[in-house]
Design a protein around this motif. Structure first.
Motif, PDB file in Angstrom:
ATOM      1  N   MET A  67     -96.780  -8.023-107.370  1.00 28.45           N
ATOM      2  CA  MET A  67     -95.738  -9.021-107.144  1.00 28.45           C
ATOM      3  C   MET A  67     -96.358 -10.414-107.095  1.00 28.45           C
ATOM      4  O   MET A  67     -97.428 -10.597-106.530  1.00 28.45           O
ATOM      5  N   GLU A  68     -95.681 -11.350-107.716  1.00 22.81           N
ATOM      6  CA  GLU A  68     -96.040 -12.756-107.620  1.00 22.81           C
ATOM      7  C   GLU A  68     -94.859 -13.487-107.002  1.00 22.81           C
ATOM      8  O   GLU A  68     -93.710 -13.073-107.147  1.00 22.81           O
ATOM      9  N   HIS A  69     -95.138 -14.592-106.311  1.00 22.15           N
ATOM     10  CA  HIS A  69     -94.054 -15.297-105.653  1.00 22.15           C
ATOM     11  C   HIS A  69     -94.260 -16.802-105.729  1.00 22.15           C
ATOM     12  O   HIS A  69     -95.369 -17.284-105.952  1.00 22.15           O
TER      13      HIS A  69
ATOM     14  N   PHE B 178     -85.464 -22.826 -96.458  1.00 17.69           N
ATOM     15  CA  PHE B 178     -86.536 -22.501 -97.398  1.00 17.69           C
ATOM     16  C   PHE B 178     -86.000 -21.507 -98.429  1.00 17.69           C
ATOM     17  O   PHE B 178     -84.928 -20.908 -98.254  1.00 17.69           O
ATOM     18  N   LEU B 179     -86.741 -21.352 -99.502  1.00 18.33           N
ATOM     19  CA  LEU B 179     -86.447 -20.356-100.527  1.00 18.33           C
ATOM     20  C   LEU B 179     -87.725 -19.607-100.850  1.00 18.33           C
ATOM     21  O   LEU B 179     -88.802 -20.209-100.933  1.00 18.33           O
ATOM     22  N   TRP B 180     -87.565 -18.331-101.025  1.00 15.51           N
ATOM     23  CA  TRP B 180     -88.701 -17.474-101.395  1.00 15.51           C
ATOM     24  C   TRP B 180     -88.269 -16.656-102.609  1.00 15.51           C
ATOM     25  O   TRP B 180     -87.232 -15.997-102.572  1.00 15.51           O
ATOM     26  N   MET B 181     -89.046 -16.702-103.658  1.00 16.63           N
ATOM     27  CA  MET B 181     -88.677 -15.997-104.880  1.00 16.63           C
ATOM     28  C   MET B 181     -89.834 -15.146-105.366  1.00 16.63           C
ATOM     29  O   MET B 181     -90.943 -15.635-105.574  1.00 16.63           O
ATOM     30  N   THR B 182     -89.571 -13.868-105.519  1.00 22.59           N
ATOM     31  CA  THR B 182     -90.542 -12.952-106.107  1.00 22.59           C
ATOM     32  C   THR B 182     -90.341 -12.986-107.610  1.00 22.59           C
ATOM     33  O   THR B 182     -89.328 -12.500-108.130  1.00 22.59           O
TER      34      THR B 182
ATOM     35  N   TYR C  51     -92.446  -5.121-110.469  1.00 20.53           N
ATOM     36  CA  TYR C  51     -92.687  -4.006-111.367  1.00 20.53           C
ATOM     37  C   TYR C  51     -91.457  -3.100-111.394  1.00 20.53           C
ATOM     38  O   TYR C  51     -90.844  -2.821-110.373  1.00 20.53           O
ATOM     39  N   PHE C  52     -91.078  -2.617-112.564  1.00 15.30           N
ATOM     40  CA  PHE C  52     -89.938  -1.727-112.773  1.00 15.30           C
ATOM     41  C   PHE C  52     -88.613  -2.386-112.402  1.00 15.30           C
ATOM     42  O   PHE C  52     -87.682  -1.698-111.997  1.00 15.30           O
ATOM     43  N   SER C  53     -88.508  -3.692-112.476  1.00 18.08           N
ATOM     44  CA  SER C  53     -87.241  -4.352-112.208  1.00 18.08           C
ATOM     45  C   SER C  53     -87.112  -5.569-113.098  1.00 18.08           C
ATOM     46  O   SER C  53     -88.087  -6.275-113.353  1.00 18.08           O
ATOM     47  N   THR C  54     -85.889  -5.796-113.583  1.00 18.10           N
ATOM     48  CA  THR C  54     -85.647  -6.968-114.415  1.00 18.10           C
ATOM     49  C   THR C  54     -84.872  -8.043-113.663  1.00 18.10           C
ATOM     50  O   THR C  54     -84.540  -9.066-114.254  1.00 18.10           O
ATOM     51  N   THR C  55     -84.576  -7.821-112.385  1.00 19.61           N
ATOM     52  CA  THR C  55     -83.913  -8.854-111.589  1.00 19.61           C
ATOM     53  C   THR C  55     -84.934  -9.535-110.687  1.00 19.61           C
ATOM     54  O   THR C  55     -85.956  -8.956-110.325  1.00 19.61           O
ATOM     55  N   THR C  56     -84.632 -10.766-110.336  1.00 18.33           N
ATOM     56  CA  THR C  56     -85.521 -11.584-109.519  1.00 18.33           C
ATOM     57  C   THR C  56     -85.040 -11.561-108.075  1.00 18.33           C
ATOM     58  O   THR C  56     -83.861 -11.770-107.805  1.00 18.33           O
ATOM     59  N   GLU C  57     -85.959 -11.308-107.171  1.00 18.57           N
ATOM     60  CA  GLU C  57     -85.641 -11.257-105.746  1.00 18.57           C
ATOM     61  C   GLU C  57     -85.723 -12.664-105.174  1.00 18.57           C
ATOM     62  O   GLU C  57     -86.760 -13.317-105.246  1.00 18.57           O
ATOM     63  N   LEU C  58     -84.610 -13.135-104.605  1.00 14.27           N
ATOM     64  CA  LEU C  58     -84.527 -14.492-104.068  1.00 14.27           C
ATOM     65  C   LEU C  58     -84.066 -14.429-102.618  1.00 14.27           C
ATOM     66  O   LEU C  58     -83.072 -13.761-102.303  1.00 14.27           O
TER      67      LEU C  58
END
Length: 797
Positions: free
Chosen positions: A624-626, A649-653, A657-664
């Motif tokens: 994971m990168e963020h 604040f905002l945190w975005m991954t 891996y194995f996902s095409t959506t972005t975690e926000l």
């Protein structure tokens, strides 16, 4: 300059073709054009019929561009839905030139390049040993479209100015393999290299995001347009399938058992039992058909076996392909040079290890170099080489990173750079994180800009070196010290160290933090209050000075050590006096400084920084990168929308891996809150606050972002706050995360949890944090222990 590893994966451009419903001639033209392209076998075909299946197909295959076969208004409108999938070559045609065949060139990687490259390799002997055949059939054969989609054919000169049949025969001396009209199909087809084989030569699927891909059979009608389209798209998703026309079964007498032997050999050594099944895409079943009737019908056609029955999605009106794998030619690793002299960091590297032919003859042919950078920007929170998979940002990222608006594709976990076959070198500039967040909020309908509190928090993090420097705020005594002494109050060293170690009811004792590392120290040495205060002073949170009394006005004033002299001017009356004797007697006094020394209310940056530090510790790892941002002011771009909103604040991954959506994660951080004994209550978060941040979260496109809302507080939540936060969840979706000192102070976020919840609590992703929050606060029971499933008694399902 630094060196970093750059992983390159070369792949053809993936084209999604748009055709009108029932247009069988357009289907045939597209199929023949696809077989002229290296990787064309994996180009999907979208039928633009007004349903959502065409959009679902685009999401599943993630094409690089969309081209229409035909010029109907529906096709034009469909293509305009994807303005970010640019045409990266000259004009809107696959081929340039014409008239004179020798002047014609392909604008994307074609099978001429594939054959030339294969001819130079040692594997060409295996191809010629197996034999190259061109499958032929009668123009009136009812299976002609099945043959075309399965075994390939090339377009006429009127549709393509390059004679690919001549190229194939020149290199391979290919002969014909006829399929007699109405006769039994020769299984020799499976043993030879045919036209469709060259379109996928040397290609393989990417190891991730492929789902369960099983070889097997497609049961359908060879004259049904819908069945032909589905069969092609399933094979484009790398399903190895044999089309069985159930209305012409006698012609498959030899073909079905021959294919069965071939696919059983493929799946025999797979690790898991579901992967050893044979897929049957049953496109002729009826909803009213019972499982027993269906089983009898399928085994009557294919014989007994361990089958995985597919195809029920067509009765639901959904796409049968939830995700299609990315198809690569080859991967290689190169050494890149990272320079940071001026502007954003820039990465330069060579396009080495080309698995295609890079001669100048092929310079018009375009393909994608898919880039993944390992390392490079450690400690730089303001830039990233890992933007999220949000293809709507293709143009923004292209202009910022490679300075060609139509030459970059954002991929899940990677960057796709459109190059031509003769390119030798490339470079990427890092994205500015603050600009990236502005573009992301545009997708949600907001204009974002840094808030004043966000700038203060950003400066505080800079003073501490990085987010991990905020570990010092885990200690309650540190937070009390900052709160008790305002910007102009001075105090002695002993006052600071006593407060840091003082035991206070409701706060964690200092002894619990003696093992944490806020900076390097000898192994086995425990953390002391003096070391804590020394660290904070060294990082500019406090300044050293003297409190001196003017003999003229008798007023005390604090003077920083940097400005102390024996002859000094009084800040109060402006007169000079000799401070020698006072300096000989006085001890150092301290005062808050830096961003925390400006105003009394700047301490709101502390819970924000501490929360970001805990996310950095617990969500940073694996694959994971963020990126993150401190507080932003959000202004709606739509008239009539609610007023401005501030998120802490905002945190975005950016890479999952194995996902095409972005975690926000959208963050709301509070200090200790109001006094619970106050008649107005001790709530610092109310339903209005919750509804405001909910509106922001709901505005993001759901096919691109998984949005979570994190609320942290340096005190326990009140019942009203918990009830308000719970409204952010739905029956089937948990998205609120609640953090208190019990989660913010330990190194691992859920170290203080008690059983039985602790054994089920995980904090490695926003999804896990939200699930654990639901277990702690919303009476969601821990998942039950699941016994191993018993082996099925009947494998002939």
């Amino acid at each position: 300059m630094d060196t970093v590893r750059v992983d390159l994966s070369y792949r053809p451009l993936r084209i999604c073709w748009a055709i009108a419903p029932g247009d069988i001639e357009a289907f045939r033209k597209v199929i023949r054009l696809n077989f002229t392209l290296w990787g064309g076998r994996f180009n999907p075909i979208a039928v633009v019929d007004g349903t959502e299946q065409a959009q679902e197909l685009v999401e599943a295959f993630r094409p690089d561009l969309i081209m229409g076969m035909g010029t109907t208004p529906a096709i034009d409108a469909f293509i305009k839905q994807y303005p970010y999938l640019f045409n990266s070559f000259c004009g809107d045609r696959l081929f340039t030139g014409g008239g004179v065949a020798s002047d014609a060139r392909a604008q994307v990687l074609d099978i001429h390049n594939a054959i030339v490259e294969a001819h130079r390799s040692s594997g060409w002997k295996d191809i010629t040993a197996r034999g190259v055949k061109i499958v032929t059939w009668d123009a009136t054969d009812p299976l002609r479209d099945v043959f075309l989609a399965s075994y390939g054919g090339y377009p006429s000169i009127s549709d393509c100015p390059i004679d690919y049949v001549d190229i194939l025969k020149h290199f391979s001396e290919a002969g014909d393999l006829p399929c007699p009209p109405g006769g039994v199909i020769n299984p020799e087809i499976f043993e030879r290299y045919v036209i469709s084989s060259f379109s996928r030569i040397h290609m393989r699927s990417h190891f991730g995001r492929r789902g369960l891909v099983q070889p097997g059979y497609f049961l359908g009608d060879g004259t049904a347009f819908e069945h032909l389209i589905t069969f092609w798209n399933l094979r484009a998703a790398d399903h190895a399938l044999l089309f069985v026309d159930v209305n012409r079964l006698p012609r498959y007498t030899d073909l079905i058992p021959a294919w069965r032997s071939k696919i059983e050999e493929i799946v025999r050594n797979r690790r898991f039992e579901p992967e050893r099944t044979i897929a049957v895409w049953d496109w002729i079943s009826q909803p009213q058909e019972s499982p027993g009737q269906r089983h009898a019908r399928i085994t009557g056609i294919l014989g007994q076996g361990h089958f995985l029955i597919c195809g029920d999605s067509r009765h639901l009106g959904t796409s049968p392909i939830p995700v299609a794998p990315t198809m690569l030619i080859e991967s290689t690793s190169q050494m890149g040079i990272l320079s940071q002299d001026r502007g954003p960091p820039k990465l330069s590297f060579a396009y080495g290890g080309k698995p295609f032919n890079g001669d100048l003859w092929f310079h018009t042919q375009h393909l994608v170099a898919s880039v993944y950078v390992i390392g490079g920007l450690y400690g730089d929170d303001h830039h990233t080489l890992h933007p999220p998979y949000v293809p709507e940002l293709n143009e923004f990222a292209a202009r910022q990173m490679i300075h060609h608006y139509n030459r970059l594709r954002l991929e899940p976990g990677r960057l796709g750079i459109v190059i031509d076959a003769a390119d030798e070198h490339g470079s990427i500039s890092a994205l500015v994180v603050s600009e990236l967040f502005k573009e992301i909020f545009k997708l949600a309908g907001y204009k974002a800009k840094p808030s004043s509190s966000g700038l203060l928090t950003k400066q505080l993090i800079a003073q501490l070196g990085n987010l991990q420097g905020a570990r010092v705020f885990k200690i309650p005594g540190v937070r009390r010290l900052l709160k008790q002494h305002g910007p102009t109050q001075v105090f002695a060293l002993t006052t600071a160290t006593d407060e840091i170690k003082r035991a206070v009811t409701g706060d964690t004792n200092f002894g619990e933090f003696q093992e944490i590392y806020i900076e390097p120290r000898e192994r086995g040495e425990q953390l002391t209050p003096h070391a804590v205060f020394e660290y904070m002073t060294a990082n500019g949170l406090f300044r050293i000075g003297y409190e001196l009394t003017c003999p003229h006005c008798q007023m005390p004033s604090w003077t920083a050590l940097d400005h102390v002299r024996q002859k000094i001017q009084c800040e109060m009356c402006g007169k000079d006096y000799d401070a020698t004797r006072q300096l000989m007697k006085e001890k150092y006094k301290f005062r808050r400084s830096g961003v925390l020394g400006k105003e009394a209310n700047n301490l709101g940056a502390v819970p924000v920084t501490l929360t970001l530090q805990q996310l950095d510790t617990n969500l940073m790892g694996g694959l994971m990168e963020h990126v993150y941002s401190t507080s932003l002011d959000l202004t709606p771009n739509v008239q009539g929308a609610s007023a401005e909103v501030e998120v802490d604040f905002l945190w975005m991954t950016t890479e999952r891996y194995f996902s095409t959506t972005t975690e926000l994660i959208l963050g709301e951080c509070k200090d200790r809150g109001k006094d619970p004994t106050d008649p107005r209550g001790g709530d610092t978060i109310n339903q209005t606050d919750i509804d405001r941040i909910r509106q922001v979260a709901d505005a993001f496109p759901k096919n691109r972002f998984d949005v979570y809302i994190l609320i942290s507080k340096l005190a326990p939540f009140t019942p009203n706050e918990i009830a308000a936060a719970r409204t952010l969840n739905s029956q089937y979706y948990n998205r609120v995360i609640l953090l208190t000192p019990d989660e913010l102070e330990p190194y691992h976020i859920y170290d203080r949890l008690k059983s039985p919840i602790k054994q089920h609590a995980h904090g490695g992703s926003a999804q896990q944090l939200a699930a654990t929050t639901a277990m702690i606060y919303f009476s969601t029971p821990p998942p039950p222990e699941v016994a191993p499933a018993a082996a099925p008694s009947d494998k002939n399902a």
